[in-house]
Design a protein around this motif. Structure first.
Motif, PDB file in Angstrom:
ATOM      1  N   ARG A 153       0.848  -1.182   0.000  1.00 45.31           N
ATOM      2  CA  ARG A 153       0.000   0.000   0.000  1.00 45.31           C
ATOM      3  C   ARG A 153       0.891   1.242   0.000  1.00 45.31           C
ATOM      4  O   ARG A 153       1.665   1.457   0.936  1.00 45.31           O
ATOM      5  N   GLY A 211      -7.628   2.114  -5.205  1.00 42.52           N
ATOM      6  CA  GLY A 211      -6.643   1.055  -5.375  1.00 42.52           C
ATOM      7  C   GLY A 211      -6.811   0.269  -6.651  1.00 42.52           C
ATOM      8  O   GLY A 211      -5.891  -0.422  -7.091  1.00 42.52           O
ATOM      9  N   GLY A 271      -9.941  -2.544  -3.403  1.00 40.22           N
ATOM     10  CA  GLY A 271      -9.062  -1.377  -3.318  1.00 40.22           C
ATOM     11  C   GLY A 271      -9.712  -0.163  -2.690  1.00 40.22           C
ATOM     12  O   GLY A 271      -9.443   0.956  -3.109  1.00 40.22           O
ATOM     13  N   GLU A 273     -10.982   1.672   1.196  1.00 41.81           N
ATOM     14  CA  GLU A 273     -11.011   1.645   2.661  1.00 41.81           C
ATOM     15  C   GLU A 273     -12.426   1.486   3.215  1.00 41.81           C
ATOM     16  O   GLU A 273     -12.610   1.159   4.382  1.00 41.81           O
ATOM     17  N   ARG A 295     -13.693  -8.627   0.405  1.00 43.31           N
ATOM     18  CA  ARG A 295     -12.790  -7.501   0.167  1.00 43.31           C
ATOM     19  C   ARG A 295     -11.468  -7.986  -0.411  1.00 43.31           C
ATOM     20  O   ARG A 295     -10.924  -9.017   0.009  1.00 43.31           O
ATOM     21  N   ASP A 297      -7.671  -6.298  -0.953  1.00 43.11           N
ATOM     22  CA  ASP A 297      -6.869  -5.128  -0.616  1.00 43.11           C
ATOM     23  C   ASP A 297      -5.434  -5.577  -0.351  1.00 43.11           C
ATOM     24  O   ASP A 297      -5.200  -6.678   0.152  1.00 43.11           O
ATOM     25  N   GLN A 302      -6.468  -3.423   6.615  1.00 45.49           N
ATOM     26  CA  GLN A 302      -7.595  -2.656   6.096  1.00 45.49           C
ATOM     27  C   GLN A 302      -8.807  -3.547   5.835  1.00 45.49           C
ATOM     28  O   GLN A 302      -9.949  -3.083   5.850  1.00 45.49           O
ATOM     29  N   ALA A 317      -5.120  -5.224  -6.418  1.00 49.98           N
ATOM     30  CA  ALA A 317      -6.466  -5.062  -6.976  1.00 49.98           C
ATOM     31  C   ALA A 317      -6.534  -5.525  -8.426  1.00 49.98           C
ATOM     32  O   ALA A 317      -7.466  -6.246  -8.813  1.00 49.98           O
TER      33      ALA A 317
END
Length: 533
Positions: A153, A211, A271, A273, A295, A297, A302, A317
């Motif tokens: 990240r 992302g 990607g 939050e 999700r 990520d 996160q 992603a």
């Protein structure tokens, strides 16, 4: 070769850096010795905060890290706000600074620009902050920085070099080739389970964040195969192209989209939050997901923040979207276009009184500059644009109303975007309050001959805060501020400046904009709204 020589050599030859943002100081003059003839363009902002915002805009528009060269002490405290914004939005930024001599660090002797611990202060607004103590360790530390940008990240990285190391001899690098890094792919077993859930979903929903901005083709293909309505974040605008039948826009905080999200039985978030400034800008924690949440990520932590997780996939992603797409060779039929159309009709964004003054503004911009990058501050046109604007590609709309939410971002970030994308028009969307934070960067725009359009919405103060005070029964204080004569100030910098009071005036100003320098267009908010009848 000295440490200072090696720094510039590595940036240019190994990592392809072509632009540096910085203000020279007595502690950094040795770094500038190696810049001459290096092929790296040096841009001098008028404040280090401007340097950071320019680097941020450069990175968002190009996808490459923005790089700053900053003086010890006050230079670092000045750029900290810009680093905070970049950290909040996961923007790759390399901040290289000087620091006092090694033998004086932490001794509190009152040296020029001295801080008790510059490195500790900057650690809070960066992915990591490192003090270089061995000049031969510079290649490794730079490699770590670019590993963050390329492999995890991203966000700001700070490297400080003691001034006594600039002239220290170093060994020339054996190779100028950077390491080749690949981001991880999500686990195949987890992807298969995600595909099974999505295949059997009756009311699927996608959430695409910044992302995923580098994977527009895979994102569009997966959205279409799943036939799923899709909420995008502000930093993902354009990922589905313009006016896609499954695109709900960045409208997660509005009631119609919240209802659809709450009814979704399987949600795929990639990607993003799922943070407050994208999904809950009315600040009531009302964006609720009751279905199974999947999700993808890069950041494992996160995955478990903000919403209750059913299936988490750690990975890139783009790779996640591409691998998941392989599970759907044929499109599903989930009534996605119909669900999207009903929700958009219920939103009726163009008829919303809160957005009405800005509908013709964005209509004019779209017609006059259809390919423009729109870069915004925290200001009324941007708050509306977050809902109204559709872009043809990613990286063409970003602003400071997300994440950290600073003021003063729009103008310098637009200059950085223009330096990154010479081929595209760039428009800075600013207000009369926020632009005062960085108005001096008009001088940079003129000096660098950057043909950026600065669209200044003048509503005589901090309108957003006025509304909050009124809504909460607080007497207005500090929000009805005195503004300068912006046209005179801009012309004093050598910038072309024109007033407008209607959509027709704006269209004319854009049609005659200069191509060899900036144009400031001051929109009188009262006249503009009166012209709309």
């Amino acid at each position: 070769m000295t440490c200072a020589d090696l720094l510039i050599h590595l940036l240019r030859t190994t990592y392809g850096v072509d632009t540096l943002f910085g203000i020279p100081g007595v502690h950094t003059v040795e770094l500038y010795r190696g810049l001459t003839g290096s092929g790296v363009r040096h841009v001098t902002p008028r404040h280090e905060q401007g340097a950071g915002f320019m680097a941020d805009g450069y990175a968002r528009a190009s996808g490459k890290p923005g790089v700053c060269l900053i003086i010890t002490g006050p230079g670092m405290t000045n750029i900290a706000t810009a680093m905070g914004q970049a950290l909040a939005d996961s923007i790759p930024m390399l901040v290289i600074s000087s620091v006092n001599r090694r033998d004086t660090l932490g001794r509190g002797q009152g040296r020029l620009h001295e801080l008790a611990s510059q490195q500790q202060m900057m650690a809070g607004v960066s992915r990591f902050s490192h003090t270089l103590l061995d000049p031969n360790g510079l290649p490794e530390v730079l490699a770590r920085a670019f590993a963050v940008f390329q492999g995890e990240r991203p966000g700001p990285v700070h490297i400080e070099i003691p001034i006594d190391l600039f002239a220290a001899p170093v060994n020339a690098p054996a190779t100028s080739q950077p390491p080749r890094l690949y981001r991880p792919s999500p686990d195949p077993e987890g992807l298969a389970l995600a595909a099974e859930w999505l295949r059997h979903a009756e009311r699927p929903l996608l959430l695409l964040g910044g992302g995923s901005a580098d994977a527009p083709a895979a994102a569009r293909a997966l959205v279409e195969r799943l036939d799923a309505p899709t909420v995008i974040t502000i930093n993902a605008k354009g990922i589905l192209g313009r006016d896609h039948p499954l695109d709900l826009g960045a409208n997660a905080a509005l009631p119609a989209v919240r209802k659809l999200a709450a009814e979704a039985d399987v949600i795929l978030a990639v990607g993003t939050e799922i943070g407050e400034t994208d999904y809950d800008v009315v600040f009531d924690d009302g964006f609720a997901l009751t279905g199974k949440l999947i999700r993808i990520d890069l950041d494992a932590q996160q995955l478990v923040r903000n919403q209750s997780l059913s299936l988490g996939l750690v990975g890139d992603a783009r790779r996640g979207l591409e691998r998941l797409l392989e599970h759907f060779p044929q499109p599903l039929a989930k009534a996605g276009a119909e669900r999207t159309a009903r929700t958009l009709a219920e939103l009726a964004l163009r008829d919303d009184p809160a957005f009405a003054p800005f509908v013709p503004l964005y209509d004019v911009l779209r017609k006059a500059l259809p390919d423009a990058i729109l870069v915004g501050d925290s200001t009324a046109p941007v708050y509306a644009g977050n809902h109204l604007v559709a872009q043809p590609e990613p990286r063409r709309y970003f602003n400071a109303s997300t994440g950290y939410g600073t003021l003063g971002y729009g103008l310098p970030a637009a200059l950085g975007a223009k330096l990154a994308r010479h081929d595209l028009p760039v428009v800075a969307l600013v207000g009369d309050g926020g632009v005062m934070f960085t108005l001096s960067e008009l001088a940079t725009a003129v000096e660098e001959q950057l043909p950026v359009v600065i669209l200044l919405w003048h509503n005589a103060g901090y309108e957003e805060i006025r509304r909050f005070m009124d809504a909460n029964g607080v007497e207005r204080l500090g929000v009805d501020i005195k503004a300068p004569d912006f046209l005179t100030v801009a012309r004093g910098f050598g910038c072309t400046a024109v007033p407008v009071g209607s959509p027709a005036d704006l269209a004319q100003a854009l049609a005659s904009r200069p191509l060899d320098g900036p144009l400031l267009i001051e929109v009188d908010a009262t006249r503009w709204e009166q012209s709309l009848g």
